[in-house]
Design a protein around this motif. Structure first.
Motif, PDB file in Angstrom:
ATOM      1  N   HIS A 298       1.946  -0.483   6.752  1.00 46.60           N
ATOM      2  CA  HIS A 298       1.131  -1.236   7.705  1.00 46.60           C
ATOM      3  C   HIS A 298      -0.126  -0.467   8.095  1.00 46.60           C
ATOM      4  CE1 HIS A 298       0.018  -2.559  11.846  1.00 46.60           C
ATOM      5  NE2 HIS A 298       0.185  -3.750  11.299  1.00 46.60           N
ATOM      6  N   LEU A 299       0.016   0.830   8.328  1.00 45.68           N
ATOM      7  CA  LEU A 299      -1.131   1.655   8.695  1.00 45.68           C
ATOM      8  C   LEU A 299      -2.185   1.650   7.600  1.00 45.68           C
ATOM      9  CD1 LEU A 299      -2.508   3.717  10.559  1.00 45.68           C
ATOM     10  CD2 LEU A 299      -1.169   5.506   9.426  1.00 45.68           C
ATOM     11  N   ARG A 300      -1.763   1.765   6.362  1.00 45.17           N
ATOM     12  CA  ARG A 300      -2.711   1.775   5.247  1.00 45.17           C
ATOM     13  C   ARG A 300      -3.343   0.399   5.036  1.00 45.17           C
ATOM     14  NH1 ARG A 300      -2.474   6.490   2.515  1.00 45.17           N
ATOM     15  NH2 ARG A 300      -0.899   7.911   3.360  1.00 45.17           N
TER      16      ARG A 300
ATOM     17  N   GLN B 254      -2.975  -2.555  -6.072  1.00 47.62           N
ATOM     18  CA  GLN B 254      -4.278  -2.214  -5.513  1.00 47.62           C
ATOM     19  C   GLN B 254      -5.364  -3.129  -6.084  1.00 47.62           C
ATOM     20  OE1 GLN B 254      -4.574   0.185  -3.058  1.00 47.62           O
ATOM     21  NE2 GLN B 254      -2.350   0.101  -3.181  1.00 47.62           N
ATOM     22  N   ASN B 255      -6.410  -3.333  -5.293  1.00 50.62           N
ATOM     23  CA  ASN B 255      -7.452  -4.288  -5.670  1.00 50.62           C
ATOM     24  C   ASN B 255      -8.826  -3.674  -5.926  1.00 50.62           C
ATOM     25  OD1 ASN B 255      -5.629  -6.453  -5.200  1.00 50.62           O
ATOM     26  ND2 ASN B 255      -6.034  -6.312  -3.015  1.00 50.62           N
ATOM     27  N   LYS B 256      -8.983  -2.397  -5.633  1.00 54.15           N
ATOM     28  CA  LYS B 256     -10.307  -1.788  -5.718  1.00 54.15           C
ATOM     29  C   LYS B 256     -10.309  -0.589  -6.659  1.00 54.15           C
ATOM     30  CE  LYS B 256     -12.196  -4.507  -2.648  1.00 54.15           C
ATOM     31  NZ  LYS B 256     -13.243  -5.476  -3.010  1.00 54.15           N
ATOM     32  N   SER B 257     -11.274  -0.560  -7.567  1.00 53.82           N
ATOM     33  CA  SER B 257     -11.471   0.573  -8.464  1.00 53.82           C
ATOM     34  C   SER B 257     -12.948   0.615  -8.840  1.00 53.82           C
ATOM     35  CB  SER B 257     -10.621   0.440  -9.734  1.00 53.82           C
ATOM     36  OG  SER B 257     -11.073   1.336 -10.734  1.00 53.82           O
TER      37      SER B 257
ATOM     38  N   PHE C 173       0.819  -1.215   0.000  1.00 52.97           N
ATOM     39  CA  PHE C 173       0.000   0.000   0.000  1.00 52.97           C
ATOM     40  C   PHE C 173       0.853   1.267   0.000  1.00 52.97           C
ATOM     41  CE2 PHE C 173      -2.892  -3.236   1.447  1.00 52.97           C
ATOM     42  CZ  PHE C 173      -4.096  -2.878   0.864  1.00 52.97           C
ATOM     43  N   VAL C 174       2.100   1.157   0.434  1.00 56.51           N
ATOM     44  CA  VAL C 174       2.977   2.324   0.477  1.00 56.51           C
ATOM     45  C   VAL C 174       3.289   2.829  -0.931  1.00 56.51           C
ATOM     46  CG1 VAL C 174       5.163   1.055   0.419  1.00 56.51           C
ATOM     47  CG2 VAL C 174       5.036   3.234   1.634  1.00 56.51           C
ATOM     48  N   PHE C 175       3.164   1.968  -1.943  1.00 60.42           N
ATOM     49  CA  PHE C 175       3.458   2.378  -3.311  1.00 60.42           C
ATOM     50  C   PHE C 175       2.504   3.457  -3.813  1.00 60.42           C
ATOM     51  CE2 PHE C 175       5.345  -2.068  -3.948  1.00 60.42           C
ATOM     52  CZ  PHE C 175       6.620  -1.617  -3.672  1.00 60.42           C
ATOM     53  N   SER C 176       1.319   3.542  -3.226  1.00 62.08           N
ATOM     54  CA  SER C 176       0.358   4.568  -3.642  1.00 62.08           C
ATOM     55  C   SER C 176       0.073   5.544  -2.510  1.00 62.08           C
ATOM     56  CB  SER C 176      -0.950   3.915  -4.098  1.00 62.08           C
ATOM     57  OG  SER C 176      -1.490   3.093  -3.069  1.00 62.08           O
ATOM     58  N   SER C 177       0.990   5.629  -1.544  1.00 62.21           N
ATOM     59  CA  SER C 177       0.789   6.475  -0.371  1.00 62.21           C
ATOM     60  C   SER C 177       0.898   7.961  -0.703  1.00 62.21           C
ATOM     61  CB  SER C 177       1.825   6.120   0.705  1.00 62.21           C
ATOM     62  OG  SER C 177       1.785   7.052   1.769  1.00 62.21           O
ATOM     63  N   ASP C 178      -0.018   8.757  -0.127  1.00 61.18           N
ATOM     64  CA  ASP C 178       0.023  10.205  -0.323  1.00 61.18           C
ATOM     65  C   ASP C 178       0.583  10.926   0.901  1.00 61.18           C
ATOM     66  OD1 ASP C 178      -2.041   9.771   1.425  1.00 61.18           O
ATOM     67  OD2 ASP C 178      -3.578  10.790   0.238  1.00 61.18           O
ATOM     68  N   THR C 179       1.287  10.183   1.765  1.00 60.10           N
ATOM     69  CA  THR C 179       1.959  10.810   2.895  1.00 60.10           C
ATOM     70  C   THR C 179       3.116  11.678   2.391  1.00 60.10           C
ATOM     71  OG1 THR C 179       1.438   8.934   4.337  1.00 60.10           O
ATOM     72  CG2 THR C 179       3.198  10.405   5.068  1.00 60.10           C
TER      73      THR C 179
END
Length: 279
Positions: free
Chosen positions: A77-79, A255-258, A12-18
């Protein structure tokens, strides 16, 4: 460890906006859009989103310090926990299995992943809704026992590596499609070139303003399910595959959802079946 060698547990970090700053400078405590404190360091005073660390080629050979690795793992992990707590209980194990398989297929150690999940679910119980925690614990322990026995993940999920004889260079669509379907590549890609909205333009390049990267990834994974695409669609190959469509992205298959894909899924499945029946 270099950025290009970093393998997160969940992806999930690959698409993180942090927000993040890379390079020399003092660390600062700042906050993201949800009020969470994030750690930063400086690079010419320029801030980037975490996902840019993996998408921009200029960072791929950057040597990461321990604090940055820890930060990325924490963000990942958080995401993950935020995501897994929002989906329906009956879908939790399917999603978890995908994340597990993806980690192992990209070179991660199955027992490392499973050990981490056992500790996480067993000790950090507030990270998981009570309705899914026991489901996760039960399945993780089953997978762990199997992994111990075979020293890898599920034997019944084993796939002959020769099936994924990915070329060193992916320069054309023919490099990812099974030879049986080479004459039908553009008919298949027309499905999302003519979708509503279109995801590809007339040159079969990604239309970023109309679609989303997850949609394209899910479409290619749907072709993979039918045996049309011959290579693994994991992080390992996402950069090479994304370049075929005119962009550069490491998270295309993470990612799995769109919702856009869901809205088009019935038409997509019908057209894929129609083309396969015509062969």
């Amino acid at each position: 460890m270099k950025v290009k060698d970093f393998l997160p547990y969940f992806g999930f970090v690959f698409s993180s906006d942090t927000m993040l700053r890379i390079g020399d400078g003092d660390s600062n405590g700042l906050h993201d859009s949800e009020g969470n404190e994030v750690l930063m360091t400086s690079r010419k005073g320029e801030y980037i989103y975490t996902q840019q660390l993996f998408e921009d080629e200029k960072y791929e050979d950057l040597e990461m310090e321990n604090w940055l690795i820890d930060f990325l793992l924490h963000d990942d992990h958080l995401r993950f926990t935020t995501y897994i707590n929002k989906i329906e209980p009956e879908d939790v194990i399917v999603e978890l299995r995908y994340l597990y398989d993806n980690y192992v297929e990209n070179g991660g150690d199955a027992l490392d992943w499973l050990n981490g999940m056992i500790v996480d679910v067993g000790t950090l119980i507030t990270n998981y809704n009570i309705g899914i925690r026991h489901i996760i614990q039960y399945n993780i322990m089953e997978w762990y026992e199997t992994a111990l026995k075979y020293d890898k993940y599920f034997k019944d999920n084993y796939v002959d590596p020769e099936q994924f004889n990915t070329p060193a260079e992916i320069k054309s669509f023919k490099d990812i499609f099974d030879p049986k379907y080479h004459d039908y590549i553009f008919r298949l890609l027309d499905i999302i070139r003519e979708s509503n909205p279109p995801i590809l333009n007339s040159e079969f390049k990604f239309i970023e303003s109309n679609g989303n990267i997850t949609f394209l990834g899910l479409f290619l994974r749907r072709l993979k399910e039918e045996g049309i695409i011959k290579i693994k669609l994991t992080t390992e190959h996402s950069l090479k595959v994304s370049r075929l469509f005119g962009f550069y992205n490491k998270s295309i298959f993470s990612q799995n959802k769109s919702q856009l894909f869901v809205d088009n899924q019935t038409v997509i499945n019908r057209r894929i079946k129609s083309i396969l029946m015509s062969i």
